[in-house]
Design a protein around this motif. Structure first.
Motif, mmCIF file in Angstrom:
data_model
loop_
_atom_site.group_PDB
_atom_site.id
_atom_site.type_symbol
_atom_site.label_atom_id
_atom_site.label_comp_id
_atom_site.label_asym_id
_atom_site.label_seq_id
_atom_site.Cartn_x
_atom_site.Cartn_y
_atom_site.Cartn_z
ATOM 1 N N SER A 181 0.827 -1.210 0.000
ATOM 2 C CA SER A 181 0.000 0.000 0.000
ATOM 3 C C SER A 181 0.862 1.262 0.000
ATOM 4 C CB SER A 181 -0.935 0.011 1.216
ATOM 5 O OG SER A 181 -1.799 -1.096 1.201
ATOM 6 N N VAL A 182 1.922 1.230 0.804
ATOM 7 C CA VAL A 182 2.820 2.393 0.862
ATOM 8 C C VAL A 182 3.507 2.615 -0.478
ATOM 9 C CG1 VAL A 182 4.903 3.318 1.928
ATOM 10 C CG2 VAL A 182 3.165 2.213 3.344
ATOM 11 N N ILE A 183 3.960 1.501 -1.097
ATOM 12 C CA ILE A 183 4.634 1.619 -2.401
ATOM 13 C C ILE A 183 3.684 2.177 -3.457
ATOM 14 C CG2 ILE A 183 5.707 0.307 -4.273
ATOM 15 C CD1 ILE A 183 6.797 -1.604 -2.151
ATOM 16 N N SER A 184 2.459 1.641 -3.505
ATOM 17 C CA SER A 184 1.494 2.113 -4.500
ATOM 18 C C SER A 184 1.079 3.557 -4.239
ATOM 19 C CB SER A 184 0.261 1.207 -4.498
ATOM 20 O OG SER A 184 -0.364 1.213 -3.217
ATOM 21 N N PHE A 185 1.004 3.943 -2.938
ATOM 22 C CA PHE A 185 0.630 5.315 -2.605
ATOM 23 C C PHE A 185 1.689 6.305 -3.090
ATOM 24 C CE2 PHE A 185 0.865 8.895 0.389
ATOM 25 C CZ PHE A 185 -0.389 9.442 0.194
ATOM 26 N N PHE A 186 2.955 6.029 -2.807
ATOM 27 C CA PHE A 186 4.027 6.911 -3.276
ATOM 28 C C PHE A 186 4.151 6.877 -4.798
ATOM 29 C CE2 PHE A 186 5.492 6.807 1.153
ATOM 30 C CZ PHE A 186 5.846 8.136 1.333
ATOM 31 N N GLY A 187 3.804 5.758 -5.396
ATOM 32 C CA GLY A 187 3.866 5.659 -6.854
ATOM 33 C C GLY A 187 2.915 6.613 -7.552
ATOM 34 N N LEU A 188 1.818 6.955 -6.871
ATOM 35 C CA LEU A 188 0.861 7.883 -7.475
ATOM 36 C C LEU A 188 1.447 9.283 -7.655
ATOM 37 C CD1 LEU A 188 -2.375 6.872 -5.521
ATOM 38 C CD2 LEU A 188 -1.818 6.338 -7.906
ATOM 39 N N PHE A 189 2.429 9.662 -6.851
ATOM 40 C CA PHE A 189 3.048 10.992 -6.946
ATOM 41 C C PHE A 189 4.100 11.070 -8.048
ATOM 42 C CE2 PHE A 189 1.451 10.749 -2.613
ATOM 43 C CZ PHE A 189 0.804 11.966 -2.471
ATOM 44 N N GLY A 190 4.380 9.990 -8.709
ATOM 45 C CA GLY A 190 5.408 10.000 -9.753
ATOM 46 C C GLY A 190 4.883 10.324 -11.134
ATOM 47 N N PHE A 191 3.581 10.484 -11.296
ATOM 48 C CA PHE A 191 3.017 10.742 -12.624
ATOM 49 C C PHE A 191 3.205 12.207 -13.013
ATOM 50 C CE2 PHE A 191 0.714 6.932 -11.292
ATOM 51 C CZ PHE A 191 0.897 6.138 -12.415
ATOM 52 N N ILE A 192 3.575 12.412 -14.271
ATOM 53 C CA ILE A 192 3.816 13.757 -14.816
ATOM 54 C C ILE A 192 3.018 13.891 -16.109
ATOM 55 C CG2 ILE A 192 5.522 15.409 -15.639
ATOM 56 C CD1 ILE A 192 7.632 13.860 -14.045
ATOM 57 N N LEU A 193 2.121 14.835 -16.155
ATOM 58 C CA LEU A 193 1.318 15.099 -17.351
ATOM 59 C C LEU A 193 1.838 16.366 -18.023
ATOM 60 C CD1 LEU A 193 -1.102 14.446 -19.171
ATOM 61 C CD2 LEU A 193 -2.514 15.852 -17.634
ATOM 62 N N VAL A 194 2.242 16.237 -19.283
ATOM 63 C CA VAL A 194 2.770 17.367 -20.051
ATOM 64 C C VAL A 194 1.819 17.642 -21.216
ATOM 65 C CG1 VAL A 194 4.728 18.285 -21.330
ATOM 66 C CG2 VAL A 194 5.124 16.711 -19.428
#
Length: 286
Positions: free
Chosen positions: A42-55
């Motif tokens: 859960s912690v890994i997936s939660f932090f993974g959500l902050f890695g997305f970058i929309l350009v």
């Protein structure tokens, strides 16, 4: 790192599937197996959500890691990178800037009101983000400074009657002045990684305190020029009339009669009102 570096992170759509799978898996593990492993997932997936970058198209994202410049993402799309990256958005679109009307003195010292229309865009995101404090405010301030300098280099208008016979003026030499303005602003904005696409004078007029006097001066200059043209044409017409009379031997005029004829023709041709002819019923001497 003192120059722009273009990077392209991992595909965001693939990472979106992975992160959602981990998130759903952690929920399933927590419900069915009641094992502590689901907390880590859960912690890994939660932090993974902050890695997305929309350009978005014609935009960029400047990426930093704890204050260190990593690179710039210019290609549009969805990406995924280190969740600890900080992102700063910088637009690559062409921007339009209409400056305020500034009161400055031209080359001759006359107070004038002037403004400019500037079209610009960011070409180097590193310089725009880190070499200046606020690149948009930098554009406004440097544009005003460039306009003030340009106005002091050229006169507003050409006054040849006072010996100020200038080839380039702010009012009449639009193309030359625009090129000089564009060059001046481009030199000032290079430090911020900004390209000048076009620079034009948007407003130009004398200041209110001298506008009325300058209008009268322009009117007087136009009247003098028109009178000069009228007199020149009248003299040519009188000369042609005398030549034709001599060639066709219609009448023989002595110097006194020629002078009277020239005087009468000039009065008729140069006068503002229509002439009222007087018919002489006697001899030429009367």
């Amino acid at each position: 790192m003192t120059a722009e570096k273009i990077i392209k992170p991992a595909n965001g759509y693939l990472m979106l599937i992975i992160v959602l799978t981990l998130l759903i898996g952690s929920i399933v593990l927590g419900i069915k197996q009641e094992q502590p492993l689901y907390i880590i997932v859960s912690v890994i997936s939660f932090f993974g959500l902050f890695g997305f970058i929309l350009v978005n198209p014609n935009t960029s994202k400047v990426v930093l890691l704890f204050g260190k410049y990593v690179g710039t993402i210019k290609a549009n799309g969805l990406y995924w990178a280190n969740p600890f990256y900080s992102k700063k958005k910088i637009s690559l679109r062409a921007s339009n800037f209409d400056s305020e009307r500034l009161k400055v003195n031209d080359k001759l010292g006359n107070p004038i009101m002037i403004s400019t229309i500037l079209v610009w865009r960011v070409t180097d995101t590193y310089k725009a983000a880190f070499d200046v404090d606020n690149y948009e405010n930098f554009v406004r301030v440097q544009t005003d400074a460039a306009v003030r300098k340009l106005a002091s280099m050229y006169p507003y208008d050409n006054f040849a009657d006072e010996g100020h016979d200038e080839d380039i003026t702010l009012r009449s030499s639009v193309n030359e002045v625009s090129e000089a303005l564009e060059k001046e602003i481009d030199e000032r904005l290079t430090i911020a990684g900004i390209e000048v696409l076009e620079a034009r004078i948007g407003y130009l007029a004398y200041a209110n305190e001298i506008a009325s006097a300058m209008l009268k001066r322009q009117q007087a200059t136009a009247i003098v020029a028109a009178r000069h043209k009228i007199v020149q044409g009248a003299v040519e017409m009188v000369e042609m009339a005398l030549d034709e009379l001599n060639k066709k031997d219609i009448v023989e005029l002595d110097e006194e009669r020629k002078a009277a004829m020239v005087s009468n023709l000039l009065v008729i041709l140069c006068g503002d009102k229509e002439a009222s002819p007087v018919v002489n019923a006697g001899t030429l001497n009367q």
